[in-house]
Design a protein around this motif. Structure first.
Motif, PDB file in Angstrom:
ATOM      1  N   ARG A 112     -11.439   6.135   2.102  1.00 37.03           N
ATOM      2  CA  ARG A 112     -11.077   4.710   2.239  1.00 37.03           C
ATOM      3  C   ARG A 112     -10.737   4.023   1.023  1.00 37.03           C
ATOM      4  N   LEU A 113     -11.677   4.239  -0.030  1.00 36.17           N
ATOM      5  CA  LEU A 113     -11.592   3.623  -1.223  1.00 36.17           C
ATOM      6  C   LEU A 113     -10.183   3.852  -1.992  1.00 36.17           C
ATOM      7  N   LEU A 114      -9.795   5.145  -1.952  1.00 32.09           N
ATOM      8  CA  LEU A 114      -8.505   5.541  -2.506  1.00 32.09           C
ATOM      9  C   LEU A 114      -7.431   5.045  -1.630  1.00 32.09           C
ATOM     10  N   ALA A 115      -7.323   4.974  -0.357  1.00 31.20           N
ATOM     11  CA  ALA A 115      -6.265   4.058   0.304  1.00 31.20           C
ATOM     12  C   ALA A 115      -6.227   3.063   0.147  1.00 31.20           C
ATOM     13  N   LEU A 116      -7.414   2.306  -0.323  1.00 28.36           N
ATOM     14  CA  LEU A 116      -7.249   0.948  -0.466  1.00 28.36           C
ATOM     15  C   LEU A 116      -6.407   0.715  -1.914  1.00 28.36           C
ATOM     16  N   ARG A 117      -6.705   1.716  -2.747  1.00 20.67           N
ATOM     17  CA  ARG A 117      -6.054   1.378  -4.344  1.00 20.67           C
ATOM     18  C   ARG A 117      -4.735   1.644  -4.124  1.00 20.67           C
ATOM     19  N   THR A 118      -4.323   2.803  -3.320  1.00 20.15           N
ATOM     20  CA  THR A 118      -2.982   3.057  -3.138  1.00 20.15           C
ATOM     21  C   THR A 118      -2.121   1.673  -2.702  1.00 20.15           C
ATOM     22  N   VAL A 119      -2.661   1.105  -1.732  1.00 21.08           N
ATOM     23  CA  VAL A 119      -2.294  -0.092  -0.781  1.00 21.08           C
ATOM     24  C   VAL A 119      -2.017  -1.291  -2.078  1.00 21.08           C
ATOM     25  N   LYS A 120      -3.276  -1.416  -2.727  1.00 19.56           N
ATOM     26  CA  LYS A 120      -3.060  -2.178  -3.827  1.00 19.56           C
ATOM     27  C   LYS A 120      -1.921  -2.252  -4.817  1.00 19.56           C
ATOM     28  N   ALA A 121      -2.049  -0.802  -5.180  1.00 22.10           N
ATOM     29  CA  ALA A 121      -0.988  -0.600  -6.149  1.00 22.10           C
ATOM     30  C   ALA A 121       0.406  -0.910  -5.504  1.00 22.10           C
ATOM     31  N   ARG A 122       0.720  -0.701  -4.273  1.00 21.47           N
ATOM     32  CA  ARG A 122       2.262  -0.831  -3.772  1.00 21.47           C
ATOM     33  C   ARG A 122       2.226  -2.149  -3.626  1.00 21.47           C
ATOM     34  N   VAL A 123       1.069  -2.854  -3.214  1.00 17.35           N
ATOM     35  CA  VAL A 123       1.388  -4.667  -3.254  1.00 17.35           C
ATOM     36  C   VAL A 123       2.065  -4.927  -4.625  1.00 17.35           C
ATOM     37  N   ILE A 124       1.043  -4.662  -5.560  1.00 21.06           N
ATOM     38  CA  ILE A 124       1.496  -5.159  -6.822  1.00 21.06           C
ATOM     39  C   ILE A 124       2.727  -4.941  -7.383  1.00 21.06           C
ATOM     40  N   ASP A 125       3.192  -3.378  -7.178  1.00 17.58           N
ATOM     41  CA  ASP A 125       4.634  -3.125  -7.561  1.00 17.58           C
ATOM     42  C   ASP A 125       5.514  -3.878  -6.682  1.00 17.58           C
TER      43      ASP A 125
END
Length: 146
Positions: free
Chosen positions: A128-141
């Motif tokens: 779940r933590l890794l999934a949140l990290r990828t979501v955060k990276a997409r939002v920042i992009d």
């Protein structure tokens, strides 16, 4: 029920002075003289003395017939035949059966199962933590692209 003799009925009626409802003369109630009170007391004592031998027959209830429902009797007999022997754990002579005793091998298996459950919980959290990290990276992009 005891037999009511005429003497007993007369004694009871004489010991219970009643308010005269159907007389045309006016009388006062209760009687004012002490003589009438004494006679009423003595007659009530006499009535009690007459009822004393009858009290055991009046006060004791009749014996009930011993009736048992055949369905209930059959159910009780079935339960007595088929009920198991349940040992109480609070019994001082209680001995834990062999299949329920904790052995070192069983405890080792239990600890391994707990370790596996702990590992599964950690892996779920990390996923779940890794999934949140990828979501955060997409939002920042997306924000930088605008």
């Amino acid at each position: 029920m005891p037999a009511m003799t005429p003497e007993f009925i007369n004694l009871l009626s004489s010991s219970l002075p009643l308010y005269p409802l159907h007389t045309k003369t006016q009388t006062t109630w209760p009687p004012s003289s002490t003589q009438s009170v004494r006679s009423a007391t003595s007659s009530s004592k006499a009535a009690r003395a007459l009822t004393l031998p009858m009290r055991p027959t009046i006060q004791t209830p009749p014996a009930l017939p011993r009736y048992e429902n055949p369905d209930d009797v059959a159910a009780i007999e079935h339960a007595e035949r088929t009920i198991g022997d349940f040992k109480l754990k609070s019994d001082p002579t209680y001995v834990l059966p062999e299949e329920q005793r904790m052995t070192p091998a069983r405890k080792r298996l239990q600890m391994l199962a707990l370790e596996e459950a702990l590992h599964a919980a950690k892996m779920d959290f990390n996923g779940r933590l890794l999934a949140l990290r990828t979501v955060k990276a997409r939002v920042i992009d997306e924000v930088r692209a605008r």
